[in-house]
Enzyme design. Structure first.
Site, PDB file in Angstrom:
ATOM      1  CB  CYS A   1      -1.383   7.437   1.287  1.00  0.00           C
ATOM      2  SG  CYS A   1      -2.967   6.475   2.210  1.00  0.00           S
TER       3      CYS A   1
ATOM      4  CD  GLU B   1      -3.834  -3.281   3.701  1.00  0.00           C
ATOM      5  OE1 GLU B   1      -4.127  -2.048   3.870  1.00  0.00           O
ATOM      6  OE2 GLU B   1      -2.939  -3.833   4.147  1.00  0.00           O
TER       7      GLU B   1
ATOM      8  CD  GLU C   1      -2.782  -0.916   0.334  1.00  0.00           C
ATOM      9  OE1 GLU C   1      -3.187   0.104  -0.191  1.00  0.00           O
ATOM     10  OE2 GLU C   1      -3.612  -2.030  -0.097  1.00  0.00           O
TER      11      GLU C   1
HETATM   12  P1  NAD Z   1       8.708   4.637   4.482  1.00  0.00           P
HETATM   13  O1  NAD Z   1       8.601   3.717   3.239  1.00  0.00           O
HETATM   14  O2  NAD Z   1      10.016   5.358   4.561  1.00  0.00           O
HETATM   15  O3  NAD Z   1       8.635   3.700   5.664  1.00  0.00           O
HETATM   16  C1  NAD Z   1       7.467   2.734   6.031  1.00  0.00           C
HETATM   17  C2  NAD Z   1       8.007   1.665   6.769  1.00  0.00           C
HETATM   18  O4  NAD Z   1       8.902   0.878   6.225  1.00  0.00           O
HETATM   19  C3  NAD Z   1       8.600   2.107   8.093  1.00  0.00           C
HETATM   20  O5  NAD Z   1       8.442   1.110   9.196  1.00  0.00           O
HETATM   21  C4  NAD Z   1      10.089   2.019   7.681  1.00  0.00           C
HETATM   22  O6  NAD Z   1      10.909   1.725   8.903  1.00  0.00           O
HETATM   23  C5  NAD Z   1      10.062   0.845   6.911  1.00  0.00           C
HETATM   24  N1  NAD Z   1      11.362   0.730   6.046  1.00  0.00           N
HETATM   25  C6  NAD Z   1      12.148   1.576   5.733  1.00  0.00           C
HETATM   26  N2  NAD Z   1      12.965   0.998   4.658  1.00  0.00           N
HETATM   27  C7  NAD Z   1      12.920  -0.298   4.939  1.00  0.00           C
HETATM   28  C8  NAD Z   1      13.426  -1.259   4.090  1.00  0.00           C
HETATM   29  N3  NAD Z   1      14.658  -0.965   3.449  1.00  0.00           N
HETATM   30  N4  NAD Z   1      12.989  -2.718   4.627  1.00  0.00           N
HETATM   31  C9  NAD Z   1      12.184  -2.715   5.124  1.00  0.00           C
HETATM   32  N5  NAD Z   1      11.333  -1.793   5.879  1.00  0.00           N
HETATM   33  C10 NAD Z   1      11.794  -0.591   5.684  1.00  0.00           C
HETATM   34  O7  NAD Z   1       7.454   5.275   4.517  1.00  0.00           O
HETATM   35  P2  NAD Z   1       6.878   6.372   5.447  1.00  0.00           P
HETATM   36  O8  NAD Z   1       7.649   7.578   5.212  1.00  0.00           O
HETATM   37  O9  NAD Z   1       7.052   5.918   6.738  1.00  0.00           O
HETATM   38  O10 NAD Z   1       5.445   6.791   5.050  1.00  0.00           O
HETATM   39  C11 NAD Z   1       5.004   7.670   4.236  1.00  0.00           C
HETATM   40  C12 NAD Z   1       4.540   6.681   2.903  1.00  0.00           C
HETATM   41  O11 NAD Z   1       3.509   5.687   3.202  1.00  0.00           O
HETATM   42  C13 NAD Z   1       4.079   7.591   1.972  1.00  0.00           C
HETATM   43  O12 NAD Z   1       4.590   7.466   0.668  1.00  0.00           O
HETATM   44  C14 NAD Z   1       2.522   7.401   2.010  1.00  0.00           C
HETATM   45  O13 NAD Z   1       1.764   7.805   0.839  1.00  0.00           O
HETATM   46  C15 NAD Z   1       2.578   6.003   2.315  1.00  0.00           C
HETATM   47  N6  NAD Z   1       1.121   5.670   2.814  1.00  0.00           N
HETATM   48  C16 NAD Z   1       0.448   4.653   2.131  1.00  0.00           C
HETATM   49  C17 NAD Z   1      -0.809   4.457   2.654  1.00  0.00           C
HETATM   50  C18 NAD Z   1      -1.720   3.596   1.784  1.00  0.00           C
HETATM   51  O14 NAD Z   1      -2.459   3.055   2.425  1.00  0.00           O
HETATM   52  N7  NAD Z   1      -1.600   3.364   0.386  1.00  0.00           N
HETATM   53  C19 NAD Z   1      -1.138   4.765   3.823  1.00  0.00           C
HETATM   54  C20 NAD Z   1      -0.211   5.393   4.679  1.00  0.00           C
HETATM   55  C21 NAD Z   1       0.968   5.735   4.269  1.00  0.00           C
END
Ligand code: NAD
Length: 507
Positions: free
Chosen positions: A307, A488, A264
């Protein structure tokens, strides 16, 4: 959680870093040598420390989840459902404490945490506690060529769940609830920027009757603990919500094990406003949809940090000037304030790095000749002196910007929206679809025929018409194109967290 000197929260998290994965999560925790500083977004000061876990902790969590799986998966759906209901009740009893913690940790307004984040986390457990009973009672069978054929579904095993910082407990529980309802055991990783409510929930698991090892939470950064979880060969399934670049990395790491993935991701969501739209409803809703996640004068606020937020507003030319004037007036009514202030409609952004990233987009837009009509660099932001170090910014509206500009193409994920005019239906559909994302779109019109036509042609997993963010949890949620893989929701989550098997018996 206790208050330390100088009014700074000192979390138990700091002294007892680990949580839940062995026989009893209160007594058994690993000593932790390394921590990550966690900042209060409203002051910019360190207010707690989060364990910096890695491979060793993932290994221990896998061991606990493996041991718990046979017992948990053998329970009936009714028994598992009861445990989920008890957990929901306990979360509800701690609603105020959880809301205060979420608001402090994330920077969102207390009103929002109280009215949306925590109630929705409670609802996630109740919803999946009920939907599991419905789905497990469904039966597919047929007689064909002298045989009885039927299908059964079984939990997959250990589910890896990774969530972002914008809706911390809400999104984590949206994954934990369906996974354990279906009989899996889980290892969940909240964002290192917002770990506090996940940790608080851990303390309720035992009381709710969740057996040890069923829900394991690992804290720490993506590159260390996240990657260790994703790469672990005994975790066959990863449900991830976060950014598109992280999803790419997760996909690469999962490929050698052919893992099942639910992704997502981000969006660059359009709102299309036709000349026959009801502007009385459209304007406040579009302001809210643009700036939610720290905000809302209607008591339902969220700061562009969702998002699903609108970041490109296409307005039909004949009403463009009127819309823009009224949209700016409505945006200026929003009060940026400290998150604990119930009268604040917007809180703080999550981190200094994120604030700088959002500001850099506004600078780029300005350099390209776009107009910044309200917000960053235009209006004055006044906050109490002790909050001057906080990551605050005003809702910002950009106009006179080209579709090719990065502000119109890339996800900014902050309180910034672009407003541009359009001429025809055909033209606006093309422009709305011209980005790599396809998560959510909004259409405003009083012409039902047009609504259907446009909704069908938009490349978007969700289309709201004459409203925004109204969700029916039974229906699929997810994005097209770079906004995600999979869906989901009640049935979709059940299918994702279970394996289907076809059995044939010759008469
Ligand atoms: P992010 O991708 O930086 O981090 C998300 C999660 O992934 C965190 O727990 C982080 O620690 C983990 N992570 C980071 N690098 C990783 C790796 N290499 N391997 C495994 N896990 C890793 O995202 P963010 O900055 O926390 O959140 C913002 C983003 O989330 C935005 O792009 C937003 O649009 C998206 N988002 C999408 C939805 C949806 O339902 N589509 C909902 C909420 C947020």
């Amino acid at each position: 959680m206790s208050r330390g000197k100088a009014g700074v929260f000192s979390l138990w998290l700091e002294q007892r870093p680990f949580w839940c994965w062995k026989t009893s999560w209160v007594e058994n925790f690993l000593p932790c040598n390394s921590y990550i500083d966690s900042y209060d977004p409203s002051t910019g000061e360190v207010y707690c420390r989060v364990p910096d876990s890695g491979k060793e902790e993932v290994e221990a969590a896998v061991e606990a989840a493996r041991a718990a799986f046979p017992g948990w998966s053998a329970r009936s759906p009714q028994e598992r459902s009861q445990v989920l209901h008890r957990l929901a009740d306990l979360l509800e009893q701690s609603l105020e404490e959880l809301a205060q913690a979420e608001s402090k940790d994330q920077g969102k307004t207390i009103t929002l945490a109280r009215t949306m984040d925590i109630p929705r986390s409670v609802q996630n457990f109740r919803f999946f506690a009920s939907s599991i009973l419905h789905h497990t009672s469904e039966c597919t069978q047929m007689d064909h060529v002298g045989c009885l054929h039927y299908t059964v579904r079984a939990p997959v095993g250990i589910a890896g769940l990774i969530s972002p910082w914008n809706l911390p407990l809400y999104l984590l529980t949206w994954k934990i609830a369906p996974a354990i309802a279906a009989g899996n055991t889980v290892i969940a990783k909240p964002s290192e920027l917002t770990s506090v409510t996940a940790w608080m929930m851990c303390k309720l698991l035992e009381k709710a009757g969740v057996p040890p090892g069923v829900v394991n939470i690992v804290f720490g950064t993506g590159p260390r603990v996240g990657e260790a979880l994703v790469s672990h060969p005994e975790v066959p399934l990863i449900s991830f919500t976060g950014s598109q670049p992280t999803a790419e990395r997760i996909t690469q790491l999962s490929a050698p094990h052919c893992k099942r993935l639910s992704l997502e991701l981000g969006g660059k969501n359009p709102a299309i406003i036709f000349e026959d739209a009801n502007l009385e409803e459209c304007i406040p809703t579009t302001v809210r949809s643009s700036f939610a996640n720290q905000a809302c004068p209607l008591g339902f606020g969220l700061l562009g940090e969702i998002c699903l937020c609108t970041s490109r507003i296409f307005v039909q030319k004949s009403i463009y000037s009127e819309f823009l004037k009224r949209f700016l007036e409505a945006t200026r009514l929003w009060k940026v304030g400290i998150p604990s202030d119930p009268s604040a409609s917007m809180g703080a952004l999550i981190s200094k790095a994120h604030l700088e990233k959002v500001r850099s987009y506004i600078k780029k837009a300005r350099a390209e000749g776009a107009q910044i009509l309200c917000g960053e660099g235009v209006d004055k932001l006044s906050l109490p002196p002790r909050n001057q170090g906080g990551y605050f910014m005003l809702p910002t509206v950009i106009t006179d910007i080209k579709d090719e500009s990065c502000c119109m193409k890339e996800e900014i994920f902050g309180p910034v929206t672009c407003v541009v005019p359009f001429d025809s239906e055909e033209e606006v559909i093309k422009r709305a679809n011209s980005v790599k994302y396809g998560l959510a779109a909004t259409v405003w019109s009083s012409n039902v025929g047009r609504i259907h036509r446009v909704a069908k042609k938009l490349q978007s997993g969700l289309v709201w018409t004459n409203c925004w963010l109204i969700r029916e949890l039974n229906l699929p949620f997810g994005g097209m194109k770079s906004s995600g893989v999979g869906r989901e929701g009640a049935k979709d989550s059940y299918e994702f967290f279970t394996e289907v098997k076809t059995i044939t018996i010759k008469h």
